[in-house]
Design an enzyme around this catalytic site. Structure first.
Site, PDB file in Angstrom:
ATOM      1  N   PHE A 152       0.853  -1.203  -0.102  1.00 53.69           N
ATOM      2  CA  PHE A 152      -0.092   0.047  -0.021  1.00 53.69           C
ATOM      3  C   PHE A 152       0.679   1.305   0.054  1.00 53.69           C
ATOM      4  CE2 PHE A 152       0.631  -0.092   4.736  1.00 53.69           C
ATOM      5  CZ  PHE A 152       0.891   1.183   4.978  1.00 53.69           C
ATOM      6  N   LYS A 176      -1.223  -7.205  -9.329  1.00 53.66           N
ATOM      7  CA  LYS A 176      -2.302  -7.427  -8.319  1.00 53.66           C
ATOM      8  C   LYS A 176      -1.638  -6.503  -7.235  1.00 53.66           C
ATOM      9  CE  LYS A 176      -3.101  -8.563  -4.655  1.00 53.66           C
ATOM     10  NZ  LYS A 176      -3.598  -7.491  -3.656  1.00 53.66           N
ATOM     11  N   ARG A 180      -5.833  -1.850  -0.668  1.00 50.94           N
ATOM     12  CA  ARG A 180      -6.094  -0.709   0.171  1.00 50.94           C
ATOM     13  C   ARG A 180      -5.624   0.560  -0.751  1.00 50.94           C
ATOM     14  NH1 ARG A 180      -3.174  -2.353   5.985  1.00 50.94           N
ATOM     15  NH2 ARG A 180      -1.467  -3.196   4.456  1.00 50.94           N
ATOM     16  N   SER A 229       4.930  -6.788   3.334  1.00 54.37           N
ATOM     17  CA  SER A 229       5.277  -7.214   4.740  1.00 54.37           C
ATOM     18  C   SER A 229       6.106  -8.501   5.066  1.00 54.37           C
ATOM     19  CB  SER A 229       4.257  -7.335   5.712  1.00 54.37           C
ATOM     20  OG  SER A 229       3.320  -8.296   5.595  1.00 54.37           O
ATOM     21  N   CYS A 284       9.530   1.434   3.821  1.00 52.38           N
ATOM     22  CA  CYS A 284      10.552   0.271   4.090  1.00 52.38           C
ATOM     23  C   CYS A 284      11.938   1.040   4.411  1.00 52.38           C
ATOM     24  CB  CYS A 284      10.498  -0.681   2.986  1.00 52.38           C
ATOM     25  SG  CYS A 284      11.179  -0.042   1.664  1.00 52.38           S
TER      26      CYS A 284
HETATM   27  P1  NAD Z   1       1.056  -6.656   3.026  1.00 55.89           P
HETATM   28  O1  NAD Z   1       2.098  -7.750   3.170  1.00 55.89           O
HETATM   29  O2  NAD Z   1      -0.057  -6.625   3.985  1.00 55.89           O
HETATM   30  O3  NAD Z   1       0.533  -6.756   1.527  1.00 55.89           O
HETATM   31  C1  NAD Z   1       1.256  -6.801   0.503  1.00 55.89           C
HETATM   32  C2  NAD Z   1       0.624  -7.391  -0.614  1.00 55.89           C
HETATM   33  O4  NAD Z   1       0.254  -8.854  -0.277  1.00 55.89           O
HETATM   34  C3  NAD Z   1      -0.697  -6.897  -1.105  1.00 55.89           C
HETATM   35  O5  NAD Z   1      -1.114  -6.918  -2.447  1.00 55.89           O
HETATM   36  C4  NAD Z   1      -1.858  -7.663  -0.210  1.00 55.89           C
HETATM   37  O6  NAD Z   1      -3.018  -7.917  -0.817  1.00 55.89           O
HETATM   38  C5  NAD Z   1      -1.182  -9.145  -0.290  1.00 55.89           C
HETATM   39  N1  NAD Z   1      -1.259  -9.788   0.829  1.00 55.89           N
HETATM   40  C6  NAD Z   1      -1.540  -9.246   2.158  1.00 55.89           C
HETATM   41  N2  NAD Z   1      -1.684 -10.424   3.335  1.00 55.89           N
HETATM   42  C7  NAD Z   1      -1.725 -11.702   2.508  1.00 55.89           C
HETATM   43  C8  NAD Z   1      -1.804 -12.946   2.785  1.00 55.89           C
HETATM   44  N3  NAD Z   1      -1.831 -13.130   4.053  1.00 55.89           N
HETATM   45  N4  NAD Z   1      -1.573 -13.773   1.679  1.00 55.89           N
HETATM   46  C9  NAD Z   1      -1.407 -13.430   0.550  1.00 55.89           C
HETATM   47  N5  NAD Z   1      -1.341 -12.186   0.202  1.00 55.89           N
HETATM   48  C10 NAD Z   1      -1.616 -11.207   1.139  1.00 55.89           C
HETATM   49  O7  NAD Z   1       2.021  -5.289   3.013  1.00 55.89           O
HETATM   50  P2  NAD Z   1       1.467  -3.842   2.990  1.00 55.89           P
HETATM   51  O8  NAD Z   1       1.103  -3.710   4.525  1.00 55.89           O
HETATM   52  O9  NAD Z   1       0.596  -3.539   1.771  1.00 55.89           O
HETATM   53  O10 NAD Z   1       2.835  -3.157   2.986  1.00 55.89           O
HETATM   54  C11 NAD Z   1       3.578  -2.823   3.975  1.00 55.89           C
HETATM   55  C12 NAD Z   1       4.781  -3.709   4.202  1.00 55.89           C
HETATM   56  O11 NAD Z   1       5.543  -3.548   2.978  1.00 55.89           O
HETATM   57  C13 NAD Z   1       5.800  -3.250   5.246  1.00 55.89           C
HETATM   58  O12 NAD Z   1       6.042  -4.235   6.119  1.00 55.89           O
HETATM   59  C14 NAD Z   1       6.998  -2.504   4.385  1.00 55.89           C
HETATM   60  O13 NAD Z   1       8.422  -2.584   5.178  1.00 55.89           O
HETATM   61  C15 NAD Z   1       7.115  -3.597   3.257  1.00 55.89           C
HETATM   62  N6  NAD Z   1       7.629  -2.937   2.112  1.00 55.89           N
HETATM   63  C16 NAD Z   1       8.803  -3.134   1.959  1.00 55.89           C
HETATM   64  C17 NAD Z   1       9.765  -2.842   0.638  1.00 55.89           C
HETATM   65  C18 NAD Z   1      10.953  -3.403   0.199  1.00 55.89           C
HETATM   66  O14 NAD Z   1      11.563  -2.994  -0.594  1.00 55.89           O
HETATM   67  N7  NAD Z   1      11.427  -4.163   1.178  1.00 55.89           N
HETATM   68  C19 NAD Z   1       9.026  -1.675  -0.052  1.00 55.89           C
HETATM   69  C20 NAD Z   1       7.863  -1.204   0.462  1.00 55.89           C
HETATM   70  C21 NAD Z   1       6.975  -1.813   1.288  1.00 55.89           C
END
Ligand code: NAD
Length: 482
Positions: A152, A176, A180, A229, A284
């Site tokens: 998000f 995909k 949010r 995450s 991140c």
């Molecule tokens: P999230 O893991 O909740 O969601 C990411 C994606 O996964 C979304 O498209 C969501 O629909 C999907 N998803 C969520 N839960 C799932 C599940 N149980 N099973 C399958 N798919 C699922 O992450 P978020 O809250 O949208 O993003 C924030 C996180 O992303 C933070 O932890 C941040 O550190 C990380 N992030 C990392 C980087 C990097 O480069 N390392 C960059 C940006 C964000």
């Protein structure tokens, strides 16, 4: 409330209603007002997008790379022309400020520009006479159908890390986006269509975990690029790999900023505050722990506290706002719990900002903790909110040890005037993206985005030459002519 638009998937070059799917509300984090409803696509919806991408693949991979790059250049011009629309969309659905949103769109454009250099970056290798009269050619060919699953916090930039590079390498693509922040992804889909990418080459499938799981198990998908995450990243990595796919999964973070006694506080403190509290800490690369090498602790905390008290929190679209809301009410509740746990574990609240009284959005007061110990949960877990913890240590050596004990290894920075200290830090720190007097050490798109340890699952990273490697398969042709 009911006239909020219901979003559609973009499949095979056409907007496609997702009949029969459940809908999720998309509120504006600044106000709570309903912006749209997003469908929770099911396996059947993913399947039709994969089928379109598979159909489009043979013709697209045979388009000469220079022509694919021209499509990317056309896309770049369209994104440039729509940059303000995209930035406003990010402000509305994500809650970051307009300056932050514009910056993120620019970083996305940078990735598109890098993709346009594919006629050079896709070149292989040739060696004459590996044995007499026998030559070897290394070719790079596309992997097939690539899925991009995005978080998000960067609704435009992170999809642009993936789709243009995957497409220019000759793959077809399915995005995909985070459920949010689905609105900016819809603008991107429109722009891919306008740029002349053939039907089926770029597809957009809205949804949540159910759509992701359908992607991970789908035999028609060859590679998965994921950012999100840590728990989801691990799930995506293990599940997609178990289904025979190539995977890169970028995960969470807990970034340490080391401040040396000789640091230029005048310039370091604004950089630290911007790193920790910019975008409400939902980055991140956000600085989350300051490791103060004594005797810098007192003057540093005093200046940080002064800055934190003056941060203006408010609606993302208000000109005076320094810190916007966080993404959702449940995320706000989690961050408030972290703040309570810090107090309960004995950290000192050195400064606490205020939340705006008027709007009904998802606001968390910025908090600066002092006298945090490395074993406290607030020093170890990703909070992803406007909370900064200060740990005080006696030496650079101990500061590096504190940072290296973290299970994440995304970014780390040092603030110092001492080149030797900076060099030692860069050499020993166990994080992939390292800043010297830089609070947010984000690599430009022609370099890889290199999380280490628990911040990354896979081997080839996003962007830069790693991305070219990830989105292509190598083929080695050995030739003898009689
Ligand atoms: P999230 O893991 O909740 O969601 C990411 C994606 O996964 C979304 O498209 C969501 O629909 C999907 N998803 C969520 N839960 C799932 C599940 N149980 N099973 C399958 N798919 C699922 O992450 P978020 O809250 O949208 O993003 C924030 C996180 O992303 C933070 O932890 C941040 O550190 C990380 N992030 C990392 C980087 C990097 O480069 N390392 C960059 C940006 C964000």
């Amino acid at each position: 409330m009911t006239d909020a638009p219901v979003l559609e998937n973009y499949v095979d070059g056409a907007w496609t209603p997702v009949g029969g799917a459940d809908l999720l509300d998309v509120p504006d984090p600044s106000t709570g007002a309903l912006l749209a409803r997003v469908p929770r696509s099911r396996a059947i919806d993913v399947d039709s997008a994969v089928a379109a991408a598979r159909r489009a693949f043979p013709a697209w991979r045979d388009v000469p790379v220079a022509d694919r790059a021209r499509r990317i250049l056309a896309l770049r011009q369209l994104i440039e022309a729509a940059a303000e629309e995209l930035a406003r969309s990010v402000v509305r659905e994500n809650g970051k400020t307009i300056g932050e949103a514009r910056g993120s769109v620019r970083r996305g454009i940078e990735a598109v520009e890098f993709a346009a250099s594919a006629p050079t970056t896709l070149q292989g290798a040739f060696l004459e006479d590996v044995t007499p009269g026998v030559d070897t050619t290394l070719l790079r060919q596309p992997v097939g159908v690539v899925a991009g699953i995005t978080p998000f916090n960067f609704p435009v930039m992170i999809p642009l890390w993936m789709a243009p590079l995957a497409l220019v390498c000759g793959n077809t693509f399915l995005l995909k986006p985070s459920e949010r922040v689905p609105l900016s992804a819809a603008i991107l889909a429109r722009l891919f269509g306008e740029a002349g990418f053939p039907a089926g080459t770029f597809n957009l499938v809205h949804g949540d975990a159910a759509a992701v799981n359908a992607i991970l198990e789908h035999p028609g998908i060859d590679a998965v690029s994921f950012v999100g995450s840590a728990p989801t990243a691990r799930h995506v990595y293990t599940t997609a790999a178990a289904h025979g796919k190539r995977v890169q999964a970028l995960a969470g973070a807990k970034n340490h900023l080391i401040v040396m006694p000789d640091a230029d506080l005048e310039r370091s403190v604004p950089a630290i505050v911007a790193s920790a509290f910019g975008q409400s800490g939902e980055r991140c690369l956000a600085g989350s722990v300051v490791v103060a090498v004594e005797p810098v602790g007192d003057p540093l905390v005093e200046r940080l506290a002064e800055s934190v008290r003056h941060l203006a929190m408010g609606p993302a679209d208000a000109a005076a706002t320094d810190v916007g809301p966080v993404i959702r009410a449940d995320h706000r509740a989690r961050i408030l719990q972290w703040i309570e746990s810090g107090v309960a574990e004995g950290a000192t609240v050195a400064a606490r900002g205020t939340v705006p009284e008027g709007p009904a959005g998802f606001y968390v007061p910025p908090v600066l903790f002092d006298r945090v110990r490395p074993e406290m949960a607030i020093a170890q877990e990703e909070i992803f909110g406007p909370v900064l913890s200060v740990i005080r240590v006696p030496s650079l050596d101990e500061a590096i040890q504190v940072a290296n004990r973290a299970r994440f290894g995304n970014a780390a920075a040092i603030f110092t005037r001492d080149g030797k200290a900076a060099r030692e830090f860069a050499h020993r720190i166990e994080a992939g993206m390292v800043g010297v007097n830089i609070g947010v050490p984000a690599p430009a798109a022609y370099f890889p985005f290199v999380g280490w340890k628990g911040s990354f699952y896979g081997d080839l990273h996003a962007t830069g030459r790693d991305a070219i490697e990830f989105y292509t398969r190598k083929k080695v042709v050995t030739t003898r002519w009689f």
